[in-house]
Design an enzyme around this catalytic site. Sequence first.
Site, short mmCIF file in Angstrom:
data_model
loop_
_atom_site.label_atom_id
_atom_site.label_comp_id
_atom_site.label_asym_id
_atom_site.label_seq_id
_atom_site.Cartn_x
_atom_site.Cartn_y
_atom_site.Cartn_z
N HIS A 11 0.51 -15.07 -3.80
CA HIS A 11 -0.03 -13.80 -4.28
C HIS A 11 -1.49 -13.64 -3.84
CE1 HIS A 11 -1.46 -11.29 -7.90
NE2 HIS A 11 -0.66 -10.52 -7.22
N GLU A 38 1.82 -12.48 0.03
CA GLU A 38 1.73 -11.13 -0.56
C GLU A 38 0.35 -10.56 -0.28
OE1 GLU A 38 0.85 -8.27 -4.02
OE2 GLU A 38 -0.28 -9.98 -3.27
N ASP A 40 -2.10 -6.71 -0.77
CA ASP A 40 -2.24 -5.30 -1.13
C ASP A 40 -2.92 -4.61 0.04
OD1 ASP A 40 -1.41 -5.72 -3.92
OD2 ASP A 40 -3.26 -6.87 -4.02
N HIS A 53 -7.23 -5.40 -3.15
CA HIS A 53 -6.49 -4.97 -4.34
C HIS A 53 -7.11 -3.74 -4.99
CE1 HIS A 53 -5.35 -5.03 -8.63
NE2 HIS A 53 -4.20 -5.50 -8.19
N GLU A 104 2.10 -4.72 -0.26
CA GLU A 104 2.11 -3.71 -1.33
C GLU A 104 1.16 -2.57 -1.00
OE1 GLU A 104 1.03 -5.06 -5.29
OE2 GLU A 104 0.86 -2.98 -5.97
O1 G3P Z 1 3.29 -8.82 -6.26
C1 G3P Z 1 3.15 -7.77 -7.14
C2 G3P Z 1 1.86 -7.86 -7.84
O2 G3P Z 1 0.88 -8.19 -6.89
C3 G3P Z 1 1.53 -6.58 -8.50
O3 G3P Z 1 0.35 -6.65 -9.23
O4 G3P Z 1 -1.96 -6.00 -9.60
O5 G3P Z 1 -1.48 -8.16 -8.51
O6 G3P Z 1 -1.11 -6.04 -7.27
P1 G3P Z 1 -1.10 -6.71 -8.61
CA CA Z 2 -0.18 -6.87 -5.28
#
Ligand code: G3P
Ligand code: CA
Length: 250
Positions: A11, A38, A40, A53, A104
Amino acid sequence: MVHMRPQVVAHRGLVDGGGEHTLTSYLAALDQGAEALECDVRLTADGHLVCVHDRDLRRTARSRHLVSTSELAALADLDVTMLTLRRLLETVAELPQRVELAIETKHPTRYAGLVEKRLVELLDQFDWLGPDSPVRVMSFSWLALKRIERMAPDLDVVLLFESPGEWLRSRAVASVDWIAGPDVQALRDHPKAMRRIAEVSRVHCWTVNTPDEVDRCLDLGVEALITDRPATVLTHLTRRERSRDVLDRG
Ligand code: G3P
Ligand code: CA
């Protein structure tokens, strides 16, 4: 007996290993054994997709700059490494092993659908729009995923949600093969609803950091565990596999 083990997804990279969304942290996560990354993504004022993020840089760089109104060069001048998605994709493309990317797109944003459009254009440059693409796209916005589905029908998409109701309401517009992306808290707070969802849909869960949370995901047949702690999760998965092997042999 063959058991499928869930994929371990780092993450935002390894947050304890060089700061979130930095190349150092992504490589550190891979060193720990993560199989996927992962990130953003947001668009800068001059149209670059960057891995970040928050909408502004107060938390990560003590700056009030908004990502969406700043040019990439201005962000690079701040006391923070701004990783472009292109650089992350190039890095992953050069790795000897297959590493998957769960990207994301963050909404709401002033650029709305332009984020998905730029993302698909970038993936096309890597020839990563086909069914074997290492990339899947995630969002809390079903509209964002509809755009991806239209522009890149072979990519997997994951609808992120905090409570099962959000997923159930999306059913009117979503395709049957969308992947459910629940907050791990939903597995604890809504076990029956989550079980019903997992019976008919693939599930990728976030943010799965403790052995107890891993166990809940294993019980539900979750396919991908998005975690801040790849080493902890992998150690627990290995432990569970060993004890299951002993049971299978017995
Ligand atoms: O992997 C999904 C998760 O990242 C969603 O929450 O706020 O960490 O982007 P966030
Ligand atoms: Ca995320």
